[in-house]
Enzyme design. Structure first.
Site, PDB file in Angstrom:
ATOM      1  N   PRO A  16       0.833  -1.202   0.000  1.00 14.07           N
ATOM      2  CA  PRO A  16       0.000   0.000   0.000  1.00 14.07           C
ATOM      3  C   PRO A  16       0.869   1.254   0.000  1.00 14.07           C
ATOM      4  O   PRO A  16       1.862   1.320   0.723  1.00 14.07           O
ATOM      5  CB  PRO A  16      -0.786  -0.118   1.303  1.00 14.07           C
ATOM      6  N   MET A  17       0.502   2.212  -0.844  1.00 10.01           N
ATOM      7  CA  MET A  17       1.253   3.461  -0.926  1.00 10.01           C
ATOM      8  C   MET A  17       0.264   4.618  -1.008  1.00 10.01           C
ATOM      9  O   MET A  17      -0.525   4.687  -1.957  1.00 10.01           O
ATOM     10  CB  MET A  17       2.164   3.470  -2.155  1.00 10.01           C
ATOM     11  N   ALA A  18       0.303   5.495  -0.009  1.00  9.60           N
ATOM     12  CA  ALA A  18      -0.624   6.631   0.047  1.00  9.60           C
ATOM     13  C   ALA A  18      -0.516   7.481  -1.209  1.00  9.60           C
ATOM     14  O   ALA A  18       0.576   7.848  -1.636  1.00  9.60           O
ATOM     15  CB  ALA A  18      -0.350   7.478   1.293  1.00  9.60           C
ATOM     16  N   GLN A  47      -6.479  -1.618   3.532  1.00 15.12           N
ATOM     17  CA  GLN A  47      -5.685  -1.210   4.689  1.00 15.12           C
ATOM     18  C   GLN A  47      -6.331   0.002   5.356  1.00 15.12           C
ATOM     19  O   GLN A  47      -6.602   1.005   4.701  1.00 15.12           O
ATOM     20  CB  GLN A  47      -4.257  -0.863   4.295  1.00 15.12           C
ATOM     21  N   CYS A  57       2.826   3.096  10.540  1.00 12.12           N
ATOM     22  CA  CYS A  57       3.152   4.191   9.630  1.00 12.12           C
ATOM     23  C   CYS A  57       3.828   5.335  10.400  1.00 12.12           C
ATOM     24  O   CYS A  57       3.278   5.860  11.358  1.00 12.12           O
ATOM     25  CB  CYS A  57       1.894   4.702   8.940  1.00 12.12           C
TER      26      CYS A  57
END
Length: 113
Positions: free
Chosen positions: A16-18, A70, A101
């Site tokens: 997952p990558m914002a 997520q 995070c």
């Protein structure tokens, strides 16, 4: 590889990558061999407040499996509600609860590491 009872058919997984892992990006990665995809970091509070923009982050591409959603947060009741909302809305195979995070906007709210 398995995550619980979910079989991952490839050694490649999309983290997952914002701001990056929207449905279009996840689909492209799956077409290029990712055997597992995950939404970007989604705020449990935003899901509990039924924020429309946040729900757009939950969109999946047709046939996106195995897939994870997520979420992050710090309020246990809101996290439980958000988890239920996310899983019902998406039909994802896995719920990923982010607890590490280090981003300032996450940590400053007590939601991360």
């Amino acid at each position: 590889m398995n995550i619980g009872t979910v079989a991952i058919p490839s050694k490649l997984a999309l983290a997952p990558m914002a701001g990056v892992t929207d449905a279009a990006f996840r689909r492209l990665c799956a077409e290029l061999g990712a055997g597992y995809t995950c939404t970007e970091l989604i705020s449990s509070k935003a899901l509990c407040y039924r924020d429309k923009k946040t729900f757009s982050l939950l969109r999946q591409f047709p046939g996106e499996h195995p897939a994870a959603v997520q979420i992050f947060g710090s309020d246990p009741a809101c996290m439980a509600e958000a988890a239920q909302i996310a899983m019902e809305y998406t039909g994802a195979d896995i719920l990923d609860i982010n607890m590490g995070c280090p981003m300032g906007k996450i940590v400053n709210n007590g939601d991360g590491a």
